[in-house]
Design an enzyme around this catalytic site. Structure first.
Site, PDB file in Angstrom:
ATOM      1  N   ARG A 116      -9.671   5.965  -3.328  1.00  0.00           N
ATOM      2  CA  ARG A 116      -9.156   4.974  -2.389  1.00  0.00           C
ATOM      3  C   ARG A 116      -9.009   5.584  -1.001  1.00  0.00           C
ATOM      4  NH1 ARG A 116      -7.551   0.196  -4.344  1.00  0.00           N
ATOM      5  NH2 ARG A 116      -7.184  -0.008  -6.577  1.00  0.00           N
ATOM      6  N   HIS A 136       0.841  -1.190   0.000  1.00  0.00           N
ATOM      7  CA  HIS A 136       0.000   0.000   0.000  1.00  0.00           C
ATOM      8  C   HIS A 136       0.880   1.247   0.000  1.00  0.00           C
ATOM      9  CE1 HIS A 136      -3.080  -2.906   0.933  1.00  0.00           C
ATOM     10  NE2 HIS A 136      -3.995  -1.990   0.808  1.00  0.00           N
ATOM     11  N   GLU A 162     -15.903  -5.387   3.196  1.00  0.00           N
ATOM     12  CA  GLU A 162     -15.313  -4.065   3.377  1.00  0.00           C
ATOM     13  C   GLU A 162     -16.318  -2.970   3.721  1.00  0.00           C
ATOM     14  OE1 GLU A 162     -11.877  -3.327   0.539  1.00  0.00           O
ATOM     15  OE2 GLU A 162     -13.017  -4.827  -0.580  1.00  0.00           O
ATOM     16  N   ARG A 211      -5.850  -4.106   8.171  1.00  0.00           N
ATOM     17  CA  ARG A 211      -5.663  -2.848   8.882  1.00  0.00           C
ATOM     18  C   ARG A 211      -4.682  -1.964   8.142  1.00  0.00           C
ATOM     19  NH1 ARG A 211      -7.482  -4.064  14.180  1.00  0.00           N
ATOM     20  NH2 ARG A 211      -6.791  -2.020  14.858  1.00  0.00           N
ATOM     21  N   ARG A 247      -5.040 -11.241  -4.838  1.00  0.00           N
ATOM     22  CA  ARG A 247      -6.258 -10.506  -4.500  1.00  0.00           C
ATOM     23  C   ARG A 247      -6.851  -9.910  -5.760  1.00  0.00           C
ATOM     24  NH1 ARG A 247      -8.086  -5.203  -1.087  1.00  0.00           N
ATOM     25  NH2 ARG A 247      -6.403  -4.150  -2.170  1.00  0.00           N
ATOM     26  N   ASP A 276     -12.025   0.843   3.815  1.00  0.00           N
ATOM     27  CA  ASP A 276     -13.218   1.254   3.077  1.00  0.00           C
ATOM     28  C   ASP A 276     -14.431   1.409   3.983  1.00  0.00           C
ATOM     29  OD1 ASP A 276     -12.696   1.489   0.088  1.00  0.00           O
ATOM     30  OD2 ASP A 276     -11.720  -0.398   0.540  1.00  0.00           O
TER      31      ASP A 276
END
Length: 1040
Positions: A875, A154, A667, A742, A550, A704
């Site tokens: 995002r 991320h 989410e 997280r 994913r 999210d």
């Protein structure tokens, strides 16, 4: 170190920290005196002094004087030229980073010097035994514990990797400075080294000039393993084992793995078109190559150590068998006049090690180049990534154009049946001969060269351990070379017995050596470097970190759409849920393949859109790599049982020999509320219940859900969803492992690990846990071996406590009802501002640098899932990141004040106080919100509004600042604290120490944003803005 790591919550003495800050600050000032014009230095010093005075006035609550001084700082900023602004931004940014290094080092120093550490194995084991847990129960629970930490790419790590390494070196120098035996000359040398590092930092470009590729991100994660976790894991396991032996009389079994590691780097394709099937394959092979390379080094060092001759009969027989096999092989080669392409490895491996083992007290980067890695260059197909100047020989990797394709499909690799890899020959006979000749030529002279480097081999029978370990090294080197060929896409026909495929194969000879040493009375030797290597193999396996895949649920539905349309049985996505489940279950039970070969032609076929082809290719690559290389398949935006069965069907059709465990990721608030019913639906399907056998993986998303409904509502919905999922699995007798997605910041579910785990619902952590560590948190928690050991230990003890002494549930039903009411009001308040006010999105874009964050080049994926300007498709990371920059940190608190105010006005103040004292979940939620409000600054946020927001929208900011003040008031009422962070004076002290540098950086960012929005093509202005973003992230200790 960030402000959401565990040890930030503990009190500390600041004298040594202040000394380190003073030392680094003075040295940095000396560097600036040499590097920067003296006139500008005077301006910088003036701004710093005025900013310091303003902070002092704020802390003394003399608001008028503080505001006057802050306006003076802003006026000084407006007078700076562009060059001066750029220099000021760089200077303050680097100083904040140096303070961060000193802070991290101070925590490490404190850990090392503490006589008793809370949350350590020793501390928690003692607590549990005193509370009535038997030694046997404690031992069994620790040995069976399964925690997996999943590192993700991320985009929240602001600093370039080059600067991260320089920061680590400064940390090591500070560590050296703590020694009490240094001479005056040693101190002078140390100061010179620090000055060199700081000068190097100042003269280095702090900005990434190109977006990282997924391969770059994966290499960064693998470097964390090489530089830190590789050292930390044996130390951590030794600590667990010693504590277990002390309290139960039994050490941790040698191959027990309470913690393992996973990765999303190169596997997370959700909204990232740059992560393709080919990239996933390349990164998985690279991870294997790095693992093997690390094992070669360890075995080489171990052979140097185990020179003894006394051994067990079994080991002696193994050594004789190896020598006999070697002699037989050499005789055969001599008679045939040929040599194996791998023969040179055997000649190397019989001799003594090529280098002495590294000194254990040296930093990992001690003998590295500036890039910090001792790995050879790997120039992977399809990437532009190339590192220069590495010590090792470069491994040539063919360009993407040379990789074979068959009708547009990436070629798969040849391997032994144990991995399920298969290869379609991709070279003509002429090409293949040329490639093999090229490889053979690269080996010419190597045998002779190594003979020159090494001493004459001793008689093999003298050192049986060296013979066995030499054979291990031989196989490892052949394994490494084979992986290089696979990365080159060169077919390699090797005997499966000549290389290692699984961790068990590698463990077998190591355990043989261990048992032999133990049986000969040399247990002390066995429990040293050899035990550490066995523990590394057990933990890291053959891939270091198994790669999760994913993808978003809608992409699987699109693939099934294409298939059902081709088969002329309708459009899958248009069917209702029951029809989808009926179709999927029938196909899963059937034996024939669903996808006909005629649907697999090249990409130009209109029936196979590129997105669909990529999904199918991903499953084919998963079948090629196998479950030894891959972890879980995560379905983002999962909302129905059919989302899970769709992935199971695509796995079946790709012929995965061992299917990956499938983890639906819930989410949004709606999906979290439906999670339990979705799991019940799945488990009621006979095929599915039989397929998962005993353990079910379910992932819950924090980012999210927080963006969807606000942090407070998201926290409560996550809590209830976990309760419901656990209850559903219990009803069907299925064990569940919850996977927590997280983020690093509180707005995305971040927080201290121990606090987070201890506030989970009772029964949700039963010896198993998966959790992501993202972006800057990876470096903060695991970037240094000492901090990594501490974090691993905290994971272990927190999960152990949550398993044997689960957190308390809400004491009364009334508390749950009150939480529902607070959550409802909080969510309504949040959504009315963020989603229902049509002016808010424009206010957000004006008041924050959100639009400019894309220039940072900190991640390979786009900032939006879809082309839209709304908050919904933005995002969560840029959403939180932008508000963190302005010091308003709105996502972490918006809506909380309204909910608490509602409850207090309804007469529930005493109930809230009782909930805070007695319910761990509620207490941790309030504490994290209190911490984040303590980092917020309404005067700075107001400055952004006054300068950047159009006059008609400034009322939005006024109202939000009033709401923040109200939130602070009610949070303090509930917690009973007089001031924010009253229960954490260390954090408050650290935050206050950063303000004289952080506040001017914010004011400079406002000035640069103002100029840039009038001249958005000015590259230097853009650079200056990006440097202020770096600096504020360093000062806030969080990004997104």
């Amino acid at each position: 170190m960030t402000d959401t790591t565990d040890d930030i919550a503990e009190e500390m003495s600041f004298q040594s920290f202040d000394d380190d800050c003073k030392l680094l600050g003075n040295l940095f000032n000396d560097v600036l005196q040499r590097e920067v014009d003296s006139t500008l230095m005077k301006k910088l010093e003036k701004i710093r002094i005025v900013a310091q005075s303003a902070c002092n006035m704020r802390l003394a609550e003399i608001e008028d004087s503080a505001e006057m001084l802050e306006k003076q700082v802003a006026a000084e900023m407006s007078q700076l030229t562009l060059e001066e602004a750029l220099t000021l931004a760089r200077a303050v940014s680097h100083y904040l980073n140096l303070m961060g290094i000193a802070e991290t080092h101070h925590r490490v120093r404190r850990l090392r010097s503490a006589t008793h550490l809370t949350r350590s194995c020793d501390d928690v084991f003692t607590q549990l035994l005193q509370s009535g847990v038997s030694p046997d129960q404690l031992y069994r629970t620790v040995c069976k514990q399964e925690v997996e930490i999943v590192l993700t790419a991320h985009p929240t790590q602001i600093n370039r990797r080059t600067l991260q390494y320089k920061h680590v070196r400064i940390s090591h120098l500070l560590d050296y400075n703590d020694r009490t035996d240094l001479t005056h000359e040693d101190r002078e040398t140390l100061i010179e080294d620090l000055v060199r590092e700081i000068t190097s930092i100042w003269q280095t470009d702090e900005l990434r000039r190109h977006k990282p590729t997924p391969v770059d991100e994966a290499r960064a994660g693998l470097n964390i393993v090489e530089q830190s976790l590789w050292k930390a894991v044996p130390h951590y396991l030794r600590r667990v084992s010693n504590s277990l032996k002390k309290h139960t009389g039994m050490p941790l079994p040698l191959t027990a793995t309470p913690i393992k590691f996973g990765s999303w780097m190169g596997g997370d394709r959700d909204g990232n078109p740059n992560v393709t099937a080919k990239v996933t394959r390349d990164i998985s092979l690279l991870s294997r190559w790095m693992a093997i390379d690390l094992y070669i080094r360890e075995v080489d060092s171990l052979r140097f150590e185990l020179s003894m001759t006394r051994c067990s009969d079994r080991l002696l027989k193994e050594a004789h068998d190896i020598l006999k096999a070697e002699n037989s092989l050499e005789d055969r080669h001599d008679s045939q006049g040929t040599r194996s392409q791998f023969k040179f490895h055997s000649q190397q491996s019989r001799s003594v090690p090529m280098q002495l083992p590294a000194s254990p007290d040296l930093p990992a980067c001690a003998d590295c180049d500036n890039d910090g890695s001792r790995y050879p260059n790997l120039e992977l197909p399809g990437t532009d990534y190339m590192r220069q100047g590495n010590r090792g020989p470069s491994i040539p990797i063919s360009p993407a154009s040379n990789r074979s394709t068959q009708n547009g499909n990436p070629a798969s690799s040849n391997a032994s049946p144990s991995t399920g890899m298969k290869r379609v020959p991709s070279f003509s006979s002429v090409q293949l001969a040329a490639q093999r000749k090229k490889f053979a030529e690269s080996m010419v002279g190597r045998s002779s060269f190594h003979k020159l480097l090494e001493p004459t081999p001793v008689q093999p029978a003298i050192a049986p351990y060296r013979i066995v370990l030499g054979n291990v090294k031989d196989k490892l080197m052949k394994t490494r070379t084979r992986l290089e060929l696979l990365l080159e896409d060169i077919p390699c026909e090797t005997d499966p017995w000549d290389h290692f495929e699984t961790a068990d194969q590698l463990l077998e000879p190591l355990l043989l050596c261990y048992d032999s040493l133990q049986s000969c009375g040399s247990g002390f030797l066995a429990d040293g470097r050899l035990a550490d290597l066995i523990r590394r193999v057990s933990t890291f396996g053959m891939v270091l970190m198994k790669l999760d895949l994913r993808q978003e649920s809608s992409r699987h539905a699109e693939a099934l759409d294409a298939i059902t349309k081709f088969l002329d049985i309708g459009t899958y996505s248009e069917w209702d849920e029951e029809k989808k489940l009926e179709f999927l279950t029938r196909e899963l039970k059937g034996k024939r393949p669903l996808i006909p070969s005629s649907i697999e032609p090249d990409i130009s076929n209109p029936q196979v859109p590129p997105d669909v082809k990529e999904v199918l290719d991903t499953f084919r690559v998963a079948a090629e790599l196998g479950s030894d290389s891959l972890g879980a398949y995560v379905i983002s935006m999962a909302s129905n049982a059919s989302d899970v069965l769709a992935v199971e069907l695509l796995q079946k059709d790709a012929r995965l020999s061992v299917r990956l465990r499938v983890a639906p990721l819930f989410e949004t608030v709606k999906d979290l509320r439906d999670a339990g019913s979705v799991i019940r639906k799945l488990l009621s399907i006979d095929w599915y219940k039989e397929h998962i056998i005993k353990n079910h993986n379910v992932m819950v998303g924090y980012s999210d859900s927080g963006k969807d409904a606000g942090r407070f509502t998201a926290a409560w919905e996550l809590y209830k969803a976990q309760e419901d999922v656990v209850s559903a699995c219990n009803e069907f007798g299925i064990k569940v492992t919850l996977f927590h997605g997280r983020g690093g910041s509180v707005g995305r579910g971040g927080g201290p690990t121990y606090l987070a785990i201890q506030s989970q619902p009772p029964g949700s952590v039963m010896g198993t846990l998966r959790s992501t560590e993202q972006g800057e948190m990876v470096q903060a928690k695991f970037g240094l071996p000492n901090t990594a050991v501490r974090q691993l230990e905290i994971y272990t003890t927190a999960v152990l406590l949550a398993t044997l002494r689960p957190p308390l549930p809400p004491r009364e039903l009334k508390w749950r009802t009150l939480m529902e009411e607070i959550s409802k009001v909080s969510c309504k308040n949040y959504r009315s501002t963020v989603y229902e006010n049509p002016e808010f999105i424009t206010y957000f874009q004006e008041a924050t640098p959100q639009a400019e964050l894309g220039y940072l080049n900190i991640g390979s994926r786009p900032t939006r899932r879809k082309a839209s300007t709304g908050i919904g498709h933005l995002r969560a990371i840029p959403w939180v990141f932008a508000w963190t920059q302005t010091r308003f940190v709105l996502p972490a608190w918006l809506g909380v004040g309204a909910g608490l105010e509602y409850a207090c006005e309804k007469g529930h103040t005493e109930d809230l106080k009782a909930m805070y004292q007695e319910w761990p979940f509620f207490q941790s939620t309030i504490d994290l919100i209190e911490m984040i409000i303590g980092k917020a600054d309404t005067s700075i946020a107001k400055h952004y509004d006054e300068v950047l927001v159009s006059e008609g929208r400034q009322k939005i900011g006024d109202d939000l600042r009033k709401e923040l003040s109200s939130t602070e008031k009610y949070v303090l009422v509930v917690s009973g604290h007089e001031k924010l962070s009253d229960n954490n004076k260390s954090l408050r002290r650290l935050i206050e120490g950063r303000l004289p540098y952080l506040n001017p950086m914010n004011m400079l960012q406002v000035e640069i944003l103002k100029r840039l929005r009038r001249d958005d093509d000015n590259v230097k202005l853009r650079d200056a803005l990006l440097i202020t973003i770096n600096g504020i992230a360093a000062g806030m200790r969080n990004t997104g």
